[in-house]
Design a protein around this motif. Sequence first.
Motif, PDB file in Angstrom:
ATOM      1  N   PHE A   6      -2.129  25.813 159.888  1.00 27.08           N
ATOM      2  CA  PHE A   6      -1.587  25.834 158.531  1.00 27.08           C
ATOM      3  C   PHE A   6      -0.310  26.671 158.517  1.00 27.08           C
ATOM      4  CE2 PHE A   6      -1.080  27.537 154.279  1.00 27.08           C
ATOM      5  CZ  PHE A   6      -1.438  26.492 153.437  1.00 27.08           C
ATOM      6  N   GLU A   7      -0.373  27.841 159.108  1.00 32.24           N
ATOM      7  CA  GLU A   7       0.776  28.732 159.106  1.00 32.24           C
ATOM      8  C   GLU A   7       1.951  28.169 159.904  1.00 32.24           C
ATOM      9  OE1 GLU A   7       0.321  30.472 156.612  1.00 32.24           O
ATOM     10  OE2 GLU A   7       0.161  32.546 157.298  1.00 32.24           O
ATOM     11  N   PRO A  65      -7.120  23.447 151.522  1.00 34.78           N
ATOM     12  CA  PRO A  65      -5.756  23.468 152.075  1.00 34.78           C
ATOM     13  C   PRO A  65      -4.739  22.676 151.264  1.00 34.78           C
ATOM     14  CG  PRO A  65      -7.357  23.148 153.831  1.00 34.78           C
ATOM     15  CD  PRO A  65      -8.114  23.042 152.536  1.00 34.78           C
ATOM     16  N   GLY A  66      -5.146  21.551 150.675  1.00 33.74           N
ATOM     17  CA  GLY A  66      -4.207  20.752 149.903  1.00 33.74           C
ATOM     18  C   GLY A  66      -3.692  21.482 148.681  1.00 33.74           C
ATOM     19  N   SER A  67      -4.590  22.112 147.931  1.00 34.89           N
ATOM     20  CA  SER A  67      -4.172  22.837 146.736  1.00 34.89           C
ATOM     21  C   SER A  67      -3.381  24.082 147.110  1.00 34.89           C
ATOM     22  CB  SER A  67      -5.383  23.208 145.878  1.00 34.89           C
ATOM     23  OG  SER A  67      -6.264  24.070 146.568  1.00 34.89           O
ATOM     24  N   MET A  68      -3.689  24.665 148.265  1.00 33.40           N
ATOM     25  CA  MET A  68      -2.906  25.808 148.729  1.00 33.40           C
ATOM     26  C   MET A  68      -1.492  25.389 149.100  1.00 33.40           C
ATOM     27  SD  MET A  68      -4.993  28.463 151.119  1.00 33.40           S
ATOM     28  CE  MET A  68      -3.442  29.143 151.711  1.00 33.40           C
ATOM     29  N   MET A  69      -1.380  24.288 149.852  1.00 36.08           N
ATOM     30  CA  MET A  69      -0.064  23.832 150.272  1.00 36.08           C
ATOM     31  C   MET A  69       0.776  23.436 149.061  1.00 36.08           C
ATOM     32  SD  MET A  69       1.760  23.570 153.049  1.00 36.08           S
ATOM     33  CE  MET A  69       0.677  23.353 154.482  1.00 36.08           C
ATOM     34  N   ALA A  70       0.142  22.769 148.095  1.00 33.29           N
ATOM     35  CA  ALA A  70       0.852  22.386 146.874  1.00 33.29           C
ATOM     36  C   ALA A  70       1.346  23.618 146.127  1.00 33.29           C
ATOM     37  CB  ALA A  70      -0.044  21.539 145.978  1.00 33.29           C
ATOM     38  N   GLU A  95     -10.409  20.039 166.606  1.00 32.85           N
ATOM     39  CA  GLU A  95      -8.981  20.253 166.391  1.00 32.85           C
ATOM     40  C   GLU A  95      -8.321  19.027 165.766  1.00 32.85           C
ATOM     41  OE1 GLU A  95      -8.756  23.250 170.265  1.00 32.85           O
ATOM     42  OE2 GLU A  95      -7.981  21.198 170.386  1.00 32.85           O
ATOM     43  N   ALA A  96      -8.721  17.855 166.205  1.00 33.11           N
ATOM     44  CA  ALA A  96      -8.158  16.625 165.647  1.00 33.11           C
ATOM     45  C   ALA A  96      -8.522  16.481 164.171  1.00 33.11           C
ATOM     46  CB  ALA A  96      -8.648  15.417 166.439  1.00 33.11           C
ATOM     47  N   ALA A  97      -9.757  16.836 163.839  1.00 35.92           N
ATOM     48  CA  ALA A  97     -10.183  16.760 162.441  1.00 35.92           C
ATOM     49  C   ALA A  97      -9.379  17.727 161.578  1.00 35.92           C
ATOM     50  CB  ALA A  97     -11.678  17.071 162.333  1.00 35.92           C
ATOM     51  N   GLU A  98      -9.115  18.915 162.110  1.00 32.50           N
ATOM     52  CA  GLU A  98      -8.323  19.891 161.362  1.00 32.50           C
ATOM     53  C   GLU A  98      -6.877  19.433 161.201  1.00 32.50           C
ATOM     54  OE1 GLU A  98      -9.209  22.758 159.666  1.00 32.50           O
ATOM     55  OE2 GLU A  98     -11.134  21.753 159.980  1.00 32.50           O
ATOM     56  N   GLU A  99      -6.332  18.825 162.245  1.00 25.02           N
ATOM     57  CA  GLU A  99      -4.962  18.316 162.152  1.00 25.02           C
ATOM     58  C   GLU A  99      -4.863  17.250 161.053  1.00 25.02           C
ATOM     59  OE1 GLU A  99      -2.381  19.482 163.573  1.00 25.02           O
ATOM     60  OE2 GLU A  99      -3.214  20.722 165.171  1.00 25.02           O
ATOM     61  N   ALA A 100      -5.881  16.402 160.971  1.00 22.43           N
ATOM     62  CA  ALA A 100      -5.888  15.365 159.935  1.00 22.43           C
ATOM     63  C   ALA A 100      -5.970  15.991 158.545  1.00 22.43           C
ATOM     64  CB  ALA A 100      -7.054  14.413 160.160  1.00 22.43           C
ATOM     65  N   GLN A 138      -3.024  15.753 155.674  1.00 28.86           N
ATOM     66  CA  GLN A 138      -3.300  15.314 154.306  1.00 28.86           C
ATOM     67  C   GLN A 138      -2.836  16.363 153.299  1.00 28.86           C
ATOM     68  OE1 GLN A 138      -7.490  14.506 154.250  1.00 28.86           O
ATOM     69  NE2 GLN A 138      -7.335  12.742 155.628  1.00 28.86           N
ATOM     70  N   ALA A 139      -3.005  17.645 153.642  1.00 30.59           N
ATOM     71  CA  ALA A 139      -2.589  18.725 152.742  1.00 30.59           C
ATOM     72  C   ALA A 139      -1.084  18.683 152.505  1.00 30.59           C
ATOM     73  CB  ALA A 139      -3.009  20.079 153.318  1.00 30.59           C
ATOM     74  N   VAL A 140      -0.323  18.494 153.576  1.00 28.49           N
ATOM     75  CA  VAL A 140       1.129  18.425 153.437  1.00 28.49           C
ATOM     76  C   VAL A 140       1.529  17.193 152.638  1.00 28.49           C
ATOM     77  CG1 VAL A 140       3.321  18.207 154.679  1.00 28.49           C
ATOM     78  CG2 VAL A 140       1.535  19.738 155.552  1.00 28.49           C
ATOM     79  N   GLY A 141       0.907  16.045 152.938  1.00 27.99           N
ATOM     80  CA  GLY A 141       1.205  14.824 152.202  1.00 27.99           C
ATOM     81  C   GLY A 141       0.884  14.959 150.721  1.00 27.99           C
ATOM     82  N   PHE A 142      -0.233  15.599 150.427  1.00 20.56           N
ATOM     83  CA  PHE A 142      -0.627  15.827 149.036  1.00 20.56           C
ATOM     84  C   PHE A 142       0.401  16.687 148.326  1.00 20.56           C
ATOM     85  CE2 PHE A 142      -2.866  18.649 146.005  1.00 20.56           C
ATOM     86  CZ  PHE A 142      -3.313  17.700 145.102  1.00 20.56           C
ATOM     87  N   ALA A 143       0.847  17.759 148.982  1.00 21.41           N
ATOM     88  CA  ALA A 143       1.830  18.657 148.374  1.00 21.41           C
ATOM     89  C   ALA A 143       3.151  17.944 148.121  1.00 21.41           C
ATOM     90  CB  ALA A 143       2.044  19.877 149.271  1.00 21.41           C
TER      91      ALA A 143
END
Length: 321
Positions: free
Chosen positions: A16-17, A73-78, A279-284, A288-293
Amino acid sequence: MDRLELYRTLYRIRRFEERVEALFRAGKIPGFVHLYIGQEAVATGVLAHYRRGDYLTSTHRGHGHALALGVEPGSMMAELFGRSTGVCRGKGGSMHLFDPGRGMLGANGIVAGGIPIAVGAGLGLRLRGGAGVVFCFFGDGATGRGVFHEGLNLAALWKLPVFFVLENNFYASTTGFAESHAFGTESLVRAYEIPYRSVNGQDVEAVYEAAGDLLEGVRAGRGPAFLEARTYRFKGHYVGDPERYRKREEAQGFPDPLALYRERLLGMGVPEPTLRALEAAEEATLDQAVGFAEASPWPDAAQALEDLFAEPVRDYPWEGA
């Protein structure tokens, strides 16, 4: 102890960071960001003990605390993008993340600003008869502030359920700890008769175990406890920090908490494909978090003055006067 969940949290915070750094440099995140890279084991190990009904106060370097607490993560990134779908509707940004539904009483742009809030929350729990604990995170720079001493004093005097967590990364912005402190942390904390432990903040299991030992007393009603995690931020104080105040070679004395734990899990027999799948699941999730933001709308200017004040929760005697 769920070792895979510890690794998942370490990995989520790190990636995330790293995304936040790249997005900030690309001009997609406004303001300033203070990265938690290198310190992931502290939030992960401590907040693995979080329970519903607990509270948390954080710092300007609060992304890791929020993620370890379970903020989505999505709401955080947004929120970092300043969008209306953010956890604070785009009004808090990086340094003021706030999620009362999970007990997160806010990251804080004021050094040591979370300490009196945590002590107040601890008093609130005591007065209401709650069984929770307040996790109070702060950096070494905060130990030179007056509210640090006031907070320790009141928490000890009233035996409040506050778990103080010092993330000692040895630099308060650009000033080394030894340059600005005439005391040793342990001697000061013990002067208030508060239980104290020091731990390697790069080792997530060591943090987990030390935190668990101290929290037994706090949850049993014996008052506050204090954990000093010796850690290191691998990045500058903020993204763009030229870091003229320290030598790059210093970081070599602090192992990477993510790489260290991955190697340990493999040595314990956890299959490589298991870690790769996690790790792959976390990357996905983070993609999605970045796309949502990026797809989220900006806040409406008409809502700028909303959420500034809380409605009174009860009638006070002087209100009818």
